[in-house]
Design an enzyme around this catalytic site. Sequence first.
Site, mmCIF file in Angstrom:
data_model
loop_
_atom_site.group_PDB
_atom_site.id
_atom_site.type_symbol
_atom_site.label_atom_id
_atom_site.label_comp_id
_atom_site.label_asym_id
_atom_site.label_seq_id
_atom_site.Cartn_x
_atom_site.Cartn_y
_atom_site.Cartn_z
ATOM 1 N N GLY A 199 41.768 53.119 54.463
ATOM 2 C CA GLY A 199 40.737 52.322 53.816
ATOM 3 C C GLY A 199 40.562 50.946 54.432
ATOM 4 C CB ILE A 200 39.788 47.701 52.792
ATOM 5 C CG1 ILE A 200 38.476 48.134 52.111
ATOM 6 C CG2 ILE A 200 39.721 46.243 53.195
ATOM 7 C CD1 ILE A 200 38.193 47.448 50.776
ATOM 8 C CE LYS B 131 41.927 44.061 43.138
ATOM 9 N NZ LYS B 131 42.692 44.023 44.402
ATOM 10 C CG ASN C 213 44.050 45.775 51.715
ATOM 11 O OD1 ASN C 213 42.862 45.636 51.440
ATOM 12 N ND2 ASN C 213 44.581 46.979 51.927
ATOM 13 C CG ASP D 182 56.317 49.942 44.758
ATOM 14 O OD1 ASP D 182 55.438 49.074 44.590
ATOM 15 O OD2 ASP D 182 56.692 50.715 43.864
ATOM 16 C CB VAL D 183 53.309 45.378 47.138
ATOM 17 C CG1 VAL D 183 52.935 45.657 48.583
ATOM 18 C CG2 VAL D 183 52.293 45.974 46.168
ATOM 19 C CE1 TYR E 240 41.028 47.144 41.325
ATOM 20 C CE2 TYR E 240 38.890 46.170 40.837
ATOM 21 C CZ TYR E 240 39.815 46.621 41.760
ATOM 22 O OH TYR E 240 39.552 46.545 43.109
HETATM 23 N N1 LIG Z 1 36.782 49.954 47.958
HETATM 24 C C1 LIG Z 1 36.182 49.011 47.295
HETATM 25 O O1 LIG Z 1 34.981 49.117 46.994
HETATM 26 C C2 LIG Z 1 36.913 47.762 46.888
HETATM 27 C C3 LIG Z 1 36.181 46.746 46.273
HETATM 28 C C4 LIG Z 1 36.831 45.576 45.892
HETATM 29 C C5 LIG Z 1 38.179 45.415 46.142
HETATM 30 N N2 LIG Z 1 38.875 46.431 46.723
HETATM 31 C C6 LIG Z 1 40.304 46.175 46.960
HETATM 32 O O2 LIG Z 1 40.580 46.377 48.325
HETATM 33 C C7 LIG Z 1 41.935 46.796 48.494
HETATM 34 C C8 LIG Z 1 41.972 48.051 49.347
HETATM 35 O O3 LIG Z 1 41.257 49.067 48.667
HETATM 36 P P1 LIG Z 1 40.701 50.384 49.363
HETATM 37 O O4 LIG Z 1 39.321 50.556 48.880
HETATM 38 O O5 LIG Z 1 41.011 50.387 50.810
HETATM 39 O O6 LIG Z 1 41.572 51.448 48.561
HETATM 40 P P2 LIG Z 1 42.483 52.674 49.010
HETATM 41 O O7 LIG Z 1 42.804 53.391 47.764
HETATM 42 O O8 LIG Z 1 41.874 53.394 50.151
HETATM 43 O O9 LIG Z 1 43.783 51.929 49.549
HETATM 44 C C9 LIG Z 1 44.684 51.283 48.682
HETATM 45 C C10 LIG Z 1 45.921 50.972 49.477
HETATM 46 O O10 LIG Z 1 46.892 50.323 48.633
HETATM 47 C C11 LIG Z 1 48.140 50.983 48.835
HETATM 48 N N3 LIG Z 1 48.992 50.831 47.660
HETATM 49 C C12 LIG Z 1 48.724 51.198 46.381
HETATM 50 N N4 LIG Z 1 49.774 50.914 45.581
HETATM 51 C C13 LIG Z 1 50.725 50.347 46.375
HETATM 52 C C14 LIG Z 1 52.019 49.820 46.158
HETATM 53 N N5 LIG Z 1 52.598 49.831 44.926
HETATM 54 N N6 LIG Z 1 52.704 49.322 47.207
HETATM 55 C C15 LIG Z 1 52.165 49.332 48.450
HETATM 56 N N7 LIG Z 1 50.950 49.803 48.728
HETATM 57 C C16 LIG Z 1 50.232 50.311 47.696
HETATM 58 C C17 LIG Z 1 47.784 52.435 49.116
HETATM 59 O O11 LIG Z 1 48.859 53.094 49.734
HETATM 60 C C18 LIG Z 1 46.596 52.234 50.032
HETATM 61 O O12 LIG Z 1 47.034 51.957 51.331
HETATM 62 C C19 LIG Z 1 42.487 46.975 47.076
HETATM 63 O O13 LIG Z 1 43.193 45.813 46.700
HETATM 64 C C20 LIG Z 1 41.239 47.115 46.231
HETATM 65 O O14 LIG Z 1 41.451 46.737 44.896
HETATM 66 C C21 LIG Z 1 38.277 47.590 47.108
#
Ligand SMILES: NC(=O)c1ccc[n+]([C@@H]2O[C@H](COP(=O)([O-])OP(=O)(O)OC[C@H]3O[C@@H](n4cnc5c(N)ncnc54)[C@H](O)[C@@H]3O)[C@@H](O)[C@H]2O)c1
Length: 261
Positions: free
Chosen positions: A17-18, A159, A89, A62-63, A155
């Site tokens: 992802g991001i 945030k 992230n 695990d963060v 959530y």
């Molecule tokens: N996708 C969107 O539209 C969006 C919008 C706003 C904010 N975000 C934020 O961006 C960030 C990345 O989201 P994404 O869309 O890539 O989601 P995603 O679900 O693809 O990735 C989430 C990541 O967080 C990791 N993760 C989850 N729990 C964890 C833990 N306890 N310890 C370590 N790693 C952990 C997962 O392994 C994964 O790599 C997140 O913080 C999310 O809240 C996403």
Amino acid sequence: MKRFKEKTVVVTGGNKGIGLAIARRFGNEGARLAIASVESNVVEAARSLEDEGIAARGVVCDVTDKEAVRALYDEAEDAFGGVDISVQNAGIITIAKVENLTEQEWDSTMDVNTKGVFLCCQEAIARMRASGKGGRLINTASGQARDGFIYTPHYAASKFGVMGLTQSLAKEVALEGITVNAICPGIIQTDMWDYNDKVWGEMLGDYGPGELMASWVENNVPMKRPGSGADVAGLVTFLASADATYITGQTINVDGGLIMS
Ligand SMILES: NC(=O)c1ccc[n+]([C@@H]2O[C@H](COP(=O)([O-])OP(=O)(O)OC[C@H]3O[C@@H](n4cnc5c(N)ncnc54)[C@H](O)[C@@H]3O)[C@@H](O)[C@H]2O)c1
């Protein structure tokens, strides 16, 4: 341009992802990377970056676990030298009507999204202080740190919390060459949005796969397209670059104009 040559960057949630898009962009600009995730395939994700010519370590972490976070930063330092940039992230979301939202969902969301950011910042700042070289912290918040959406109070709270801790830490470390900023992605096409699309879609109306996202983008995003990880990576690398030396304590939207406050 190699803006991050000789820099070591930690990216949590870096296996997909991001986070993976952020890691790849830093790597393509010369950085060495420690990517972390609670998912074990982070090791393969790091290998695939290495196949692209990027120096990368994948660390299962695990963060929410302070000792695991310490071990992550130890590994980054041992592998590459001090930590220069840390991108908090990792994040999770669930969606539920208030009467169905469990205490466990509340706690785990706050733990990963807010405490996890804090623990990583704490560890990164300690190392940046010890090196005397300063550094950059970038924390992932969300559009929901600006405007809470329906069925996600936990959530949104988590945030908004990221924004508050970003401001407080930015003030504490401002004289030490360390900047702390937060970013607010909007609708970014990742696994997380696939979940959002399905669950919000079912709760908000008769939406088929992808239809809720398409409708929100069409009606609410002035640029009329969802974002990509690369869009977010552009902002994060800017905030970590020499061009952003005088920017700290800010929360910046990257959302095609979805939210303008
Ligand atoms: N996708 C969107 O539209 C969006 C919008 C706003 C904010 N975000 C934020 O961006 C960030 C990345 O989201 P994404 O869309 O890539 O989601 P995603 O679900 O693809 O990735 C989430 C990541 O967080 C990791 N993760 C989850 N729990 C964890 C833990 N306890 N310890 C370590 N790693 C952990 C997962 O392994 C994964 O790599 C997140 O913080 C999310 O809240 C996403």
